[in-house]
Design a protein around this motif. Sequence first.
Motif, PDB file in Angstrom:
ATOM      1  N   ASP A 157       0.827  -1.210   0.000  1.00 20.85           N
ATOM      2  CA  ASP A 157       0.000   0.000   0.000  1.00 20.85           C
ATOM      3  C   ASP A 157       0.859   1.257   0.000  1.00 20.85           C
ATOM      4  OD1 ASP A 157      -2.319  -1.505  -0.022  1.00 20.85           O
ATOM      5  OD2 ASP A 157      -2.648  -1.345   2.142  1.00 20.85           O
ATOM      6  N   GLN A 158       1.930   1.256   0.791  1.00 22.32           N
ATOM      7  CA  GLN A 158       2.854   2.397   0.808  1.00 22.32           C
ATOM      8  C   GLN A 158       3.462   2.621  -0.569  1.00 22.32           C
ATOM      9  OE1 GLN A 158       5.600   1.253   3.966  1.00 22.32           O
ATOM     10  NE2 GLN A 158       5.013   3.108   5.073  1.00 22.32           N
ATOM     11  N   ALA A 159       3.871   1.557  -1.202  1.00 20.29           N
ATOM     12  CA  ALA A 159       4.489   1.668  -2.523  1.00 20.29           C
ATOM     13  C   ALA A 159       3.496   2.228  -3.539  1.00 20.29           C
ATOM     14  CB  ALA A 159       5.014   0.313  -2.983  1.00 20.29           C
ATOM     15  N   LEU A 160       2.254   1.822  -3.454  1.00 11.95           N
ATOM     16  CA  LEU A 160       1.238   2.340  -4.371  1.00 11.95           C
ATOM     17  C   LEU A 160       1.038   3.842  -4.192  1.00 11.95           C
ATOM     18  CD1 LEU A 160      -1.577  -0.366  -4.381  1.00 11.95           C
ATOM     19  CD2 LEU A 160       0.062   0.153  -6.195  1.00 11.95           C
ATOM     20  N   ARG A 161       1.090   4.297  -2.950  1.00 15.54           N
ATOM     21  CA  ARG A 161       0.875   5.725  -2.680  1.00 15.54           C
ATOM     22  C   ARG A 161       2.062   6.591  -3.088  1.00 15.54           C
ATOM     23  NH1 ARG A 161      -1.427   3.547   1.975  1.00 15.54           N
ATOM     24  NH2 ARG A 161       0.438   3.948   3.214  1.00 15.54           N
ATOM     25  N   ALA A 200       4.722   5.586  -5.346  1.00 16.55           N
ATOM     26  CA  ALA A 200       5.391   5.239  -6.604  1.00 16.55           C
ATOM     27  C   ALA A 200       4.977   6.189  -7.729  1.00 16.55           C
ATOM     28  CB  ALA A 200       5.058   3.808  -6.998  1.00 16.55           C
ATOM     29  N   ALA A 201       5.947   6.461  -8.584  1.00 15.18           N
ATOM     30  CA  ALA A 201       5.651   7.238  -9.791  1.00 15.18           C
ATOM     31  C   ALA A 201       4.890   6.335 -10.750  1.00 15.18           C
ATOM     32  CB  ALA A 201       6.947   7.710 -10.428  1.00 15.18           C
ATOM     33  N   PRO A 202       4.015   6.912 -11.564  1.00 16.65           N
ATOM     34  CA  PRO A 202       3.292   6.089 -12.537  1.00 16.65           C
ATOM     35  C   PRO A 202       4.256   5.377 -13.470  1.00 16.65           C
ATOM     36  CG  PRO A 202       2.469   8.350 -12.514  1.00 16.65           C
ATOM     37  CD  PRO A 202       3.683   8.313 -11.645  1.00 16.65           C
ATOM     38  N   VAL A 203       3.922   4.156 -13.785  1.00 13.43           N
ATOM     39  CA  VAL A 203       4.743   3.352 -14.683  1.00 13.43           C
ATOM     40  C   VAL A 203       4.232   3.568 -16.112  1.00 13.43           C
ATOM     41  CG1 VAL A 203       5.460   1.021 -15.291  1.00 13.43           C
ATOM     42  CG2 VAL A 203       5.178   1.661 -12.887  1.00 13.43           C
ATOM     43  N   ALA A 204       5.156   3.886 -17.010  1.00 21.31           N
ATOM     44  CA  ALA A 204       4.770   4.099 -18.411  1.00 21.31           C
ATOM     45  C   ALA A 204       4.397   2.764 -19.041  1.00 21.31           C
ATOM     46  CB  ALA A 204       5.935   4.717 -19.162  1.00 21.31           C
ATOM     47  N   GLY A 205       3.319   2.780 -19.787  1.00 24.02           N
ATOM     48  CA  GLY A 205       2.880   1.593 -20.494  1.00 24.02           C
ATOM     49  C   GLY A 205       3.660   1.395 -21.771  1.00 24.02           C
ATOM     50  N   PRO A 206       3.430   0.300 -22.509  1.00 19.30           N
ATOM     51  CA  PRO A 206       4.157   0.016 -23.738  1.00 19.30           C
ATOM     52  C   PRO A 206       4.025   1.120 -24.795  1.00 19.30           C
ATOM     53  CG  PRO A 206       2.865  -1.890 -23.045  1.00 19.30           C
ATOM     54  CD  PRO A 206       2.501  -0.756 -22.151  1.00 19.30           C
ATOM     55  N   ALA A 207       2.859   1.731 -24.884  1.00 22.23           N
ATOM     56  CA  ALA A 207       2.680   2.790 -25.908  1.00 22.23           C
ATOM     57  C   ALA A 207       3.558   4.003 -25.602  1.00 22.23           C
ATOM     58  CB  ALA A 207       1.206   3.212 -25.973  1.00 22.23           C
ATOM     59  N   ALA A 208       3.674   4.358 -24.339  1.00 24.10           N
ATOM     60  CA  ALA A 208       4.514   5.498 -23.950  1.00 24.10           C
ATOM     61  C   ALA A 208       5.987   5.188 -24.198  1.00 24.10           C
ATOM     62  CB  ALA A 208       4.278   5.859 -22.494  1.00 24.10           C
ATOM     63  N   LEU A 209       6.382   3.968 -23.991  1.00 19.52           N
ATOM     64  CA  LEU A 209       7.780   3.594 -24.220  1.00 19.52           C
ATOM     65  C   LEU A 209       8.136   3.607 -25.697  1.00 19.52           C
ATOM     66  CD1 LEU A 209       8.165   0.688 -21.637  1.00 19.52           C
ATOM     67  CD2 LEU A 209       9.036   3.021 -21.435  1.00 19.52           C
TER      68      LEU A 209
END
Length: 124
Positions: free
Chosen positions: A106-110, A112-121
């Motif tokens: 739960d701490q990590a979810l709060r 963490a920076a958003p993870v870029a999806g395949p399209a963003a990469l």
Amino acid sequence: RRSAVVLAAAGSRAPASRADTERIAALLAARLGVPVVPAYASAAAPTVSDAVRALAARGRTRAAVASCFTAPGRFAAECARAAPGTVSGPLGTHPAMARLLLHRYDQALRTAAPVAGPAALATA
């Protein structure tokens, strides 16, 4: 006056890992009111057997081993065999461990920076 505890951990060459184990041993000693010494299954010293012998040389002939392993396995089994008597089981089966893992998740979810999806990469 004859009791002590050996905190058995996996061991690591990383100084931070050793410091963490020593900190846990100090917290456990404060809680129990008996000496608690860290010992390791690999990559660090002392071993559980060495720690038990050192405690016995200081008159601490009743040494229990506290397992600082998350799951059963080779290291936990080896450390348990080196125990002269009482040995705790791995931590992973305790409900508090599951609560801790969920709390950390739960701490990590709060935080963490958003993870870029395949399209963003693909456009990067």
